[in-house]
Design a protein around this motif. Structure first.
Motif, PDB file in Angstrom:
ATOM      1  N   PHE A  16      42.431  -4.620  -8.807  1.00 47.09           N
ATOM      2  CA  PHE A  16      41.788  -3.596  -7.982  1.00 47.09           C
ATOM      3  C   PHE A  16      40.264  -3.663  -8.068  1.00 47.09           C
ATOM      4  N   ILE A  17      39.731  -4.021  -9.226  1.00 50.73           N
ATOM      5  CA  ILE A  17      38.287  -4.211  -9.351  1.00 50.73           C
ATOM      6  C   ILE A  17      37.847  -5.385  -8.475  1.00 50.73           C
ATOM      7  N   GLY A  18      38.645  -6.454  -8.473  1.00 52.40           N
ATOM      8  CA  GLY A  18      38.346  -7.604  -7.616  1.00 52.40           C
ATOM      9  C   GLY A  18      38.390  -7.251  -6.141  1.00 52.40           C
ATOM     10  N   VAL A  19      39.379  -6.455  -5.749  1.00 55.44           N
ATOM     11  CA  VAL A  19      39.475  -6.036  -4.343  1.00 55.44           C
ATOM     12  C   VAL A  19      38.276  -5.165  -3.969  1.00 55.44           C
ATOM     13  N   ALA A  20      37.865  -4.285  -4.888  1.00 56.06           N
ATOM     14  CA  ALA A  20      36.684  -3.443  -4.621  1.00 56.06           C
ATOM     15  C   ALA A  20      35.446  -4.315  -4.433  1.00 56.06           C
ATOM     16  N   GLY A  21      35.279  -5.322  -5.281  1.00 60.68           N
ATOM     17  CA  GLY A  21      34.153  -6.249  -5.125  1.00 60.68           C
ATOM     18  C   GLY A  21      34.222  -7.010  -3.822  1.00 60.68           C
ATOM     19  N   PHE A  22      35.429  -7.387  -3.437  1.00 60.12           N
ATOM     20  CA  PHE A  22      35.625  -8.098  -2.170  1.00 60.12           C
ATOM     21  C   PHE A  22      35.219  -7.213  -0.992  1.00 60.12           C
ATOM     22  N   ILE A  23      35.625  -5.961  -1.030  1.00 57.01           N
ATOM     23  CA  ILE A  23      35.275  -5.018   0.050  1.00 57.01           C
ATOM     24  C   ILE A  23      33.762  -4.820   0.112  1.00 57.01           C
ATOM     25  N   ILE A  24      33.133  -4.684  -1.045  1.00 57.80           N
ATOM     26  CA  ILE A  24      31.675  -4.550  -1.080  1.00 57.80           C
ATOM     27  C   ILE A  24      31.024  -5.797  -0.481  1.00 57.80           C
ATOM     28  N   GLY A  25      31.561  -6.974  -0.807  1.00 59.66           N
ATOM     29  CA  GLY A  25      31.029  -8.221  -0.253  1.00 59.66           C
ATOM     30  C   GLY A  25      31.177  -8.289   1.256  1.00 59.66           C
ATOM     31  N   ILE A  26      32.309  -7.835   1.764  1.00 59.82           N
ATOM     32  CA  ILE A  26      32.522  -7.828   3.225  1.00 59.82           C
ATOM     33  C   ILE A  26      31.515  -6.890   3.895  1.00 59.82           C
ATOM     34  N   ILE A  27      31.320  -5.716   3.302  1.00 64.62           N
ATOM     35  CA  ILE A  27      30.366  -4.749   3.871  1.00 64.62           C
ATOM     36  C   ILE A  27      28.946  -5.308   3.839  1.00 64.62           C
ATOM     37  N   MET A  28      28.561  -5.904   2.709  1.00 60.81           N
ATOM     38  CA  MET A  28      27.216  -6.473   2.611  1.00 60.81           C
ATOM     39  C   MET A  28      27.039  -7.636   3.578  1.00 60.81           C
ATOM     40  N   GLY A  29      28.093  -8.438   3.757  1.00 63.14           N
ATOM     41  CA  GLY A  29      28.026  -9.555   4.697  1.00 63.14           C
ATOM     42  C   GLY A  29      27.875  -9.079   6.132  1.00 63.14           C
ATOM     43  N   ALA A  30      28.541  -7.971   6.460  1.00 63.03           N
ATOM     44  CA  ALA A  30      28.437  -7.427   7.813  1.00 63.03           C
ATOM     45  C   ALA A  30      27.043  -6.843   8.069  1.00 63.03           C
TER      46      ALA A  30
ATOM     47  N   GLY B 203      34.922 -16.424  -2.701  1.00 60.93           N
ATOM     48  CA  GLY B 203      35.358 -15.031  -2.841  1.00 60.93           C
ATOM     49  C   GLY B 203      36.698 -14.793  -2.175  1.00 60.93           C
ATOM     50  N   ILE B 204      36.860 -15.326  -0.989  1.00 53.83           N
ATOM     51  CA  ILE B 204      38.137 -15.180  -0.281  1.00 53.83           C
ATOM     52  C   ILE B 204      39.248 -15.879  -1.062  1.00 53.83           C
ATOM     53  N   ALA B 205      38.965 -17.067  -1.587  1.00 55.56           N
ATOM     54  CA  ALA B 205      39.970 -17.799  -2.369  1.00 55.56           C
ATOM     55  C   ALA B 205      40.360 -17.013  -3.616  1.00 55.56           C
ATOM     56  N   ALA B 206      39.379 -16.444  -4.311  1.00 59.64           N
ATOM     57  CA  ALA B 206      39.666 -15.684  -5.536  1.00 59.64           C
ATOM     58  C   ALA B 206      40.523 -14.455  -5.237  1.00 59.64           C
ATOM     59  N   VAL B 207      40.219 -13.743  -4.158  1.00 62.43           N
ATOM     60  CA  VAL B 207      40.989 -12.555  -3.812  1.00 62.43           C
ATOM     61  C   VAL B 207      42.406 -12.939  -3.392  1.00 62.43           C
ATOM     62  N   CYS B 208      42.542 -14.013  -2.643  1.00 65.51           N
ATOM     63  CA  CYS B 208      43.886 -14.462  -2.238  1.00 65.51           C
ATOM     64  C   CYS B 208      44.715 -14.882  -3.450  1.00 65.51           C
TER      65      CYS B 208
END
Length: 142
Positions: free
Chosen positions: A6-20, A34-39
């Motif tokens: 869940f910490i990884g998913v939260a970081g992934f979401i933050i990364g998506i928001i920052m990328g947008a 990042g996408i590979a790590a989350v998958c």
């Protein structure tokens, strides 16, 4: 393991928001890792639902898969953090040095725990083996 996912998913979401929010700026390697790590983390979490019992003949294959994907996820995650340092422009900073020191401490401590656990299991197997030999050698009297 679940809190880490869940910490990884939260970081992934933050990364998506920052990328947008950063239009016109892309970091392909960092994003791909990042996408590979989350998958891979998702595969690990999903694998818990399909874990065979300890006596199941497919357990050894599941265990191999679980270790391979798990260690791969850790490696991809660590490499991605280093990529993140480069993206942020702090590739030669004390933050990167601190990360390396913490990472090496965690790896070293994990190795010590792993070696101790392996030694304890070896001693336990030896003791079980000698008990089995004694009871069989005495005609099952013990």
């Amino acid at each position: 393991m679940i809190p880490g996912f869940f910490i990884g998913v939260a970081g992934f979401i933050i990364g998506i928001i920052m990328g947008a929010d950063s239009v016109g700026v892309t970091y392909g390697v960092h994003r791909g890792l990042g996408i590979a790590a989350v998958c891979m983390g998702g595969l690990q979490a999903a694998a818990l639902m399909f874990r065979p019992g300890t006596t199941n003949r497919y357990r050894k294959y599941w265990k191999s898969y679980h270790h391979l994907v798990g260690y791969g996820c850790v490696v991809v995650g660590v490499v991605n953090v280093f990529q993140g340092f480069e993206v942020m422009g702090i590739g030669r900073s004390y933050a990167k040095l601190a990360y390396c020191l913490v990472l090496s401490t965690v790896v070293g401590a994990s190795w010590v725990v792993f070696c101790r656990k392996a030694e304890e299991e070896k001693v336990l197997r030896r003791e079980e083996g000698s008990d089995g030999m004694l009871s069989k050698g005495n005609g099952g009297l013990i």
